[in-house]
Design a protein around this motif. Structure first.
Motif, PDB file in Angstrom:
ATOM      1  N   GLU A 459       7.695  22.420  13.222  1.00 30.80           N
ATOM      2  CA  GLU A 459       7.435  21.584  14.380  1.00 30.80           C
ATOM      3  C   GLU A 459       6.345  20.553  14.152  1.00 30.80           C
ATOM      4  N   ALA A 460       5.248  20.912  13.472  1.00 29.50           N
ATOM      5  CA  ALA A 460       4.147  19.966  13.290  1.00 29.50           C
ATOM      6  C   ALA A 460       4.615  18.728  12.544  1.00 29.50           C
ATOM      7  N   ALA A 461       5.388  18.936  11.467  1.00 29.34           N
ATOM      8  CA  ALA A 461       5.862  17.806  10.675  1.00 29.34           C
ATOM      9  C   ALA A 461       6.844  16.955  11.468  1.00 29.34           C
ATOM     10  N   ILE A 462       7.711  17.601  12.237  1.00 26.44           N
ATOM     11  CA  ILE A 462       8.701  16.859  13.015  1.00 26.44           C
ATOM     12  C   ILE A 462       8.028  16.029  14.101  1.00 26.44           C
ATOM     13  N   ILE A 463       7.123  16.662  14.869  1.00 24.94           N
ATOM     14  CA  ILE A 463       6.447  15.957  15.953  1.00 24.94           C
ATOM     15  C   ILE A 463       5.584  14.816  15.421  1.00 24.94           C
ATOM     16  N   GLY A 470      12.621   3.707  14.824  1.00 21.86           N
ATOM     17  CA  GLY A 470      14.000   4.171  14.784  1.00 21.86           C
ATOM     18  C   GLY A 470      14.199   5.666  14.914  1.00 21.86           C
ATOM     19  N   ALA A 471      13.104   6.438  15.082  1.00 16.81           N
ATOM     20  CA  ALA A 471      13.249   7.895  15.148  1.00 16.81           C
ATOM     21  C   ALA A 471      13.842   8.342  16.481  1.00 16.81           C
ATOM     22  N   VAL A 472      14.734   9.322  16.418  1.00 20.04           N
ATOM     23  CA  VAL A 472      15.234   9.995  17.617  1.00 20.04           C
ATOM     24  C   VAL A 472      14.995  11.486  17.408  1.00 20.04           C
ATOM     25  N   THR A 473      14.171  12.075  18.259  1.00 20.75           N
ATOM     26  CA  THR A 473      13.812  13.488  18.140  1.00 20.75           C
ATOM     27  C   THR A 473      14.274  14.219  19.390  1.00 20.75           C
ATOM     28  N   VAL A 474      15.101  15.219  19.200  1.00 21.76           N
ATOM     29  CA  VAL A 474      15.588  16.037  20.311  1.00 21.76           C
ATOM     30  C   VAL A 474      14.862  17.369  20.245  1.00 21.76           C
TER      31      VAL A 474
END
Length: 741
Positions: A459-463, A470-474
């Protein structure tokens, strides 16, 4: 009339006191600025000693942060630290530097001679924050340590010996529980509670306050009936069983009862011999089948069932349901049934928090939880304005008649934003919803990264990279994620380019049951004055609306707001009543704990037995030395005290499981529970005494001490800890009946 006038008068006085205190703390922070030049001229070796007033301490802490971390705390961070030093919960927006403010507050408590525990929501954040702030603490002459789930007893003692100890709130509680089973002072780990500073205070103090932490001893597997699980899987919803969506309850229909009886060999399911065995097994299997859903309530990963923490969107580490239900879910998924264990002791987080002499904390959404914080902890909330005004644009909710229409609109909005390069963060209610949306986005040609309970370790790296161009984070629930989303990612590349597009776009795919969880999601955009925007997509057949605002003749926007108010009110009422339920057990635990501590640290056991069994005491004293005799009496008494307390907890569990019968008898269940619990507790002391004396009179005591195992008095050969999710179905009506509301 008089009472209303008095209440209003006291509120007026309290309001004036708050304004006066806020003015005073602002003056202290301003005064810290006047010391800045003088403090900056001091060498490192003299910095920690240059502290007198609070203003001077804040000035020194600011300079120490500059030198050790390369960070100059804003005035608002010093103000937050000042408020926390007075025992309040501070509301500071995401990205405002709460971690540094907390470290300054913790160092201030140490300066006043008090040890501090800083409670985080998970191991990762505890270690990260402790290591991140360590240079600041060292420069201020403060020792810092941290504990995680994997920490050994020696590592824990070393961490607790520091001035400031970071850890997940559950780890602090588990250490308290383990300390209540040791039989030698040298084996104790946790120190006397002093100051608790809570990160994500609303999540810890409200959402998880009543989650019991459990210490269990070795026992046989729970023994779910796989035949019953297979049978229940064959039953048809609407035909063999009915589910009450409002109360989240399920029951067999007459046709279902006939089908079960036939499949089990023509038994009478409601006969006396089946009511205590087969019927409960069928009911718990039915609950596991119909009410607990894979990828919503739990995951199956590496051959194990992992519960999903609904308020955080991640797997709840070491959390399980009560043993019968846990085993039923495992049987449902055809995986190995885990050991049930015998509960040796348990402790709610709320009881743990109440044991500290001083409590304070911080969160981005304290005001929304203010009523609970005042009611259950006598905590006040102070709002610290952001360092730079928030310019985030919060759009009105977009409301749709059906989920199908809503989902299509969500995909279209995400695709439109993504086409411009604007980063998008999407909040979803559960794992299944996040993966469903990801599939729909893939079909629409929109790549995305999914953050949910399946990959919460990342999670830390993703957030951290959710703000890149251009990032889309679900993601599932964002509360307590603990990592800022910076425009352009960790290196800030393309910051200005993204800002020109409007900054981070936050999209909520449904309203949460609590408005503060919505605010946690919104708050990910617009940090430190950056542009940003948020919008929630809501449908009138969302679970929240259907359960809590079923009337269809109301304005749609009103229905949604009404549903949230009803859900929040019900949660508060349940919290209050459940608190009363646990409060009595907490009082009993405190009494037992004081007795146990005295036995552990003194010769109380020997003195008691010398009075009650003088002949036997004299006989043993003639054959062994005094220290051996004292230790033997201690071990005997501690064993029976621990055994009786474990039996008491088991009895209370049985009483609570049958509590609904009092409601059916039109008696107040909580009152009846208290009556039964008090009666049972009065028997503990004489039972401990009776069993202790019997063992002392019959067991062999030699120069080597007493061998309780040889006498058949065995402590568990292994223990483990977990959290138990006592209310997995969230059934408001069921719980109202339970508490006689």
């Amino acid at each position: 009339m008089a009472r209303g006038w008095q209440d209003g008068f006291w509120r007026l006085l309290q309001g004036r006191a708050v304004v006066k205190e806020a003015r005073r703390r602002a003056e202290v922070v301003a005064a810290a600025g006047t010391h800045e030049a003088r403090v900056a001229a001091l060498p490192d070796s003299e910095l920690a000693a240059a502290v007198g007033t609070e203003a001077e301490f804040l000035a020194v802490a600011r300079e120490a942060a500059v030198r050790s971390l390369g960070m100059r705390p804003f005035d608002v961070q010093l103000l937050g630290a000042s408020w926390m030093s007075s025992g309040q919960v501070v509301q500071m927006a995401t990205g405002e530097g709460k971690t540094l403010a907390a470290a300054i507050a913790a160092a201030g408590y140490v300066r006043a001679g008090q040890r501090v525990h800083v409670a985080s929501v998970n191991d990762y954040l505890a270690r990260r924050d402790a290591e991140w702030m360590a240079p600041l603490y060292r420069l201020l002459g403060v020792r810092v340590g941290w504990i995680v789930n994997a920490s050994t007893a020696a590592e824990r003692r070393a961490a607790y010996a520091a001035d400031v100890t970071y850890g997940a709130i559950s780890e602090f509680g588990f250490d308290v529980l383990r300390d209540r089973t040791v039989t030698a002072v040298a084996d104790l780990v946790a120190p006397e509670p002093a100051v608790l500073l809570v990160d994500e205070a609303d999540s810890v103090l409200v959402d998880e306050a009543l989650v019991p932490l459990v210490l269990a001893g070795q026992a046989a597997p729970a023994g779910a009936d796989e035949q019953v699980a297979a049978l229940v899987r064959s039953l048809l919803p609407g035909v063999h069983y009915l589910t009450d969506q409002q109360a989240r309850n399920v029951e067999l229909t007459p046709a279902g009862a006939v089908a079960v009886e036939s499949a089990l060999g023509g038994i009478d399911l409601y006969a006396a011999e089946q009511v205590g065995t087969v019927l409960p097994a069928v009911n718990v299997a039915l609950h596991a089948q119909a009410l607990l859903h894979r990828d919503v309530d739990y995951l199956v990963r590496d051959g194990k069932v992992g519960l999903i923490n609904q308020s955080r969107g991640r797997v709840a580490q070491r959390q399980r349901w009560p043993d019968g239900l846990q085993a039923a879910v495992e049987a449902k998924e055809a995986i190995e049934v885990s050991s049930g264990g015998e509960i040796l002791d348990s402790l709610t987080i709320q009881s743990l928090v109440g044991s500290y002499r001083r409590l304070c904390g911080m969160t981005g959404t304290a005001v929304a939880a203010g009523e609970q914080l005042r009611a259950f902890y006598d905590l006040r909330v102070s709002v610290v304005a952001p360092n730079v005004p928030c310019v985030r644009v919060d759009e009105p909710d977009l409301i749709f008649a059906t989920r199908t229409e809503k989902n299509a609109a969500i995909v279209e909005r995400i695709a439109r934003e993504h086409a411009t390069g604007r980063p998008v963060l999407v909040g979803t209610p559960d794992v299944a919803a996040s993966e469903r949306l990801a599939a729909e986005l893939a079909a629409a040609g929109v790549p995305c990264v999914v953050l949910n309970a399946r990959n919460d370790a990342e999670e830390a790296a993703i957030i951290a990279e959710a703000g890149v161009f251009g990032a889309v984070t679900v993601s599932t629930q964002m509360a307590g994620r603990g990592t800022d989303i910076r425009l352009g990612g960790t290196d800030g590349a393309d910051h200005d380019r993204i800002a020109a597009l409007g900054g981070l776009c936050v999209i909520g795919t449904a309203r949460h049951a609590a408005t503060r969880l919505d605010d946690q999601l919104r708050g990910r955009a617009g940090r430190q004055g950056d542009p940003g925007g948020s919008v929630f997509f809501v449908s009138l057949d969302d679970d929240l609306v259907r359960r809590h605002a079923p009337r269809t003749d109301q304005d749609p926007e009103y229905r949604i707001r009404h549903a949230q108010r009803v859900a929040e009110g019900a949660d508060l009422e349940i919290h209050a009543n459940t608190w009363h339920y646990h409060q009595l057990t907490a009082q009993h635990r405190a009494i037992i704990g004081e007795r146990r501590d005295e036995l552990l640290r003194t010769d109380r056991a020997a003195r008691d037995l010398a009075r009650s069994c003088p002949d036997r005491y004299a006989e043993v004293a003639a054959t062994v030395d005094e220290p051996t005799l004292i230790e033997a009496t201690r071990q005997i008494t501690l064993f029976h005290l621990d055994r009786c307390w474990s039996e008491h907890l088991a009895l209370l569990t049985e009483v609570r499981e049958g509590i609904h019968l009092w409601a059916l008898a039109r008696e107040r269940p909580l009152t009846q529970f208290h009556r039964a619990a008090m009666t049972a507790f009065r028997e503990i002391a004489p039972t401990i005494t009776e069993r202790t004396e019997h063992t002392f009179l019959t067991v062999e005591i030699t120069s080597a001490g007493v061998d309780l195992n040889a006498a058949g008095l065995r402590r568990p050969t292994s223990t483990w800890t977990y959290l138990v999710h006592e209310q997995p179905f969230g059934g408001q009506s069921e719980l109202r009946q339970l508490y006689g509301m």
